[in-house]
Design an enzyme around this catalytic site. Sequence first.
Site, PDB file in Angstrom:
ATOM      1  N   ARG A   1      -9.189  -0.557 -23.362  1.00  8.39           N
ATOM      2  CA  ARG A   1      -9.219  -2.007 -23.181  1.00  8.39           C
ATOM      3  C   ARG A   1     -10.093  -2.676 -24.247  1.00  8.39           C
ATOM      4  NH1 ARG A   1     -10.835  -4.318 -17.358  1.00  8.39           N
ATOM      5  NH2 ARG A   1     -12.920  -3.736 -18.088  1.00  8.39           N
TER       6      ARG A   1
ATOM      7  N   LYS B   1     -11.084  -8.838 -22.870  1.00  7.24           N
ATOM      8  CA  LYS B   1     -12.421  -9.094 -22.320  1.00  7.24           C
ATOM      9  C   LYS B   1     -13.324  -9.662 -23.419  1.00  7.24           C
ATOM     10  CE  LYS B   1     -15.412  -6.853 -18.890  1.00  7.24           C
ATOM     11  NZ  LYS B   1     -15.041  -7.739 -17.763  1.00  7.24           N
TER      12      LYS B   1
ATOM     13  N   GLU C   1      -6.406 -15.049 -11.069  1.00  7.42           N
ATOM     14  CA  GLU C   1      -7.647 -14.295 -10.947  1.00  7.42           C
ATOM     15  C   GLU C   1      -8.603 -14.972  -9.967  1.00  7.42           C
ATOM     16  OE1 GLU C   1      -9.602 -12.789 -14.371  1.00  7.42           O
ATOM     17  OE2 GLU C   1      -7.897 -11.515 -14.863  1.00  7.42           O
TER      18      GLU C   1
END
Length: 343
Positions: free
Chosen positions: A86, A188, A224
């Site tokens: 990620r 992220k 989210e």
Amino acid sequence: MEQKKQLVDLDWNNLGFSYIKTDYRYISYWKNGAWDEGKLTKDNQVHISEGSTALHYGQTCFEGLKAYRTKSGDIQLFRPDRNAKRMQESCERLLMPVVSEEKFIDAVKQAVKANEQWIPPYGTEGSLYIRPYMIGVGDNIGVQPADEYIFSVFVMPVGAYFKGGLTPTNFIVSEYDRAASYGTGAVKVGGNYGSSFLPWDKAQKRQFSDCIYLDPATHTKIEEVGSANFFAITKDGTFVTPASPSILPSITKYSLLHLAEHYLNMPVVEGDVYIDRLDDYAEAGACGTAAVITPIGGIQYKDDFHVFYSETAVGPVTTKLYDLLTGIQFGDVEGPKDWIVKV
């Protein structure tokens, strides 16, 4: 046999989730098109140029994972390869140099091993939180990627997110968007989080824990929950979680998906979760590294407050998933192959 380091003197049963300076952190520099070997340092201050792209243009990304002490005293990581992958995706999105999976996991292991005496004892529900990050640095001023970068990993002991066990909490649907439809929602990066402070503050002032963010295109589907992923259990026992290119691919969420399907024999679906169809769900929760699972008691949407299982008690499926996942992380339950990496 290697001698175990004596634990530092802390109140292990009352740790919060806040910064604690530990002894060592790992740091590596990218210059002239390559990473150096990296090293451990005691210095917790980062020294960078005033022209660093991380300061001006948000060229920064990070990860979060944990190290756990098992009943036998072993130290283990939970799926660090997924964090490595990620972070590579985040770096590619911001035109930063990637860190190989091997280098990432080695850096994490070095930081954990060097701070072994800070890992909470088994039975306290505490763990060692691990924060890898990368920033663009160097003497820059134009709007373009940096020529130099820092990759670093620091750690600190944290306690159980919930005191007294899992506790349901309430959320409110935000009028703000967390990320654009084709923006950086799936990686992220720092900007995703800085922009969430104002909606979070507004939610807090109305006595809610955080926000529910809807899809930016239509504002009809849940995406989210604050900085965590959303999941729900339908009344017929299906595990459901939203699907969208704007959602960060949570390692916790995909672990729960696997466990629901293969350990609890539940049907699982990644699909649309419409905000006006909350009556379809018996339980709901948010999931992420920090808390593992945050049970959702209720959601405020416009003038309607919808309660799922209960505002005070945790649903049975949520409880099973929490116990199963934390059991694997702390070494009490055998998980799928390759999920656990020993330090």
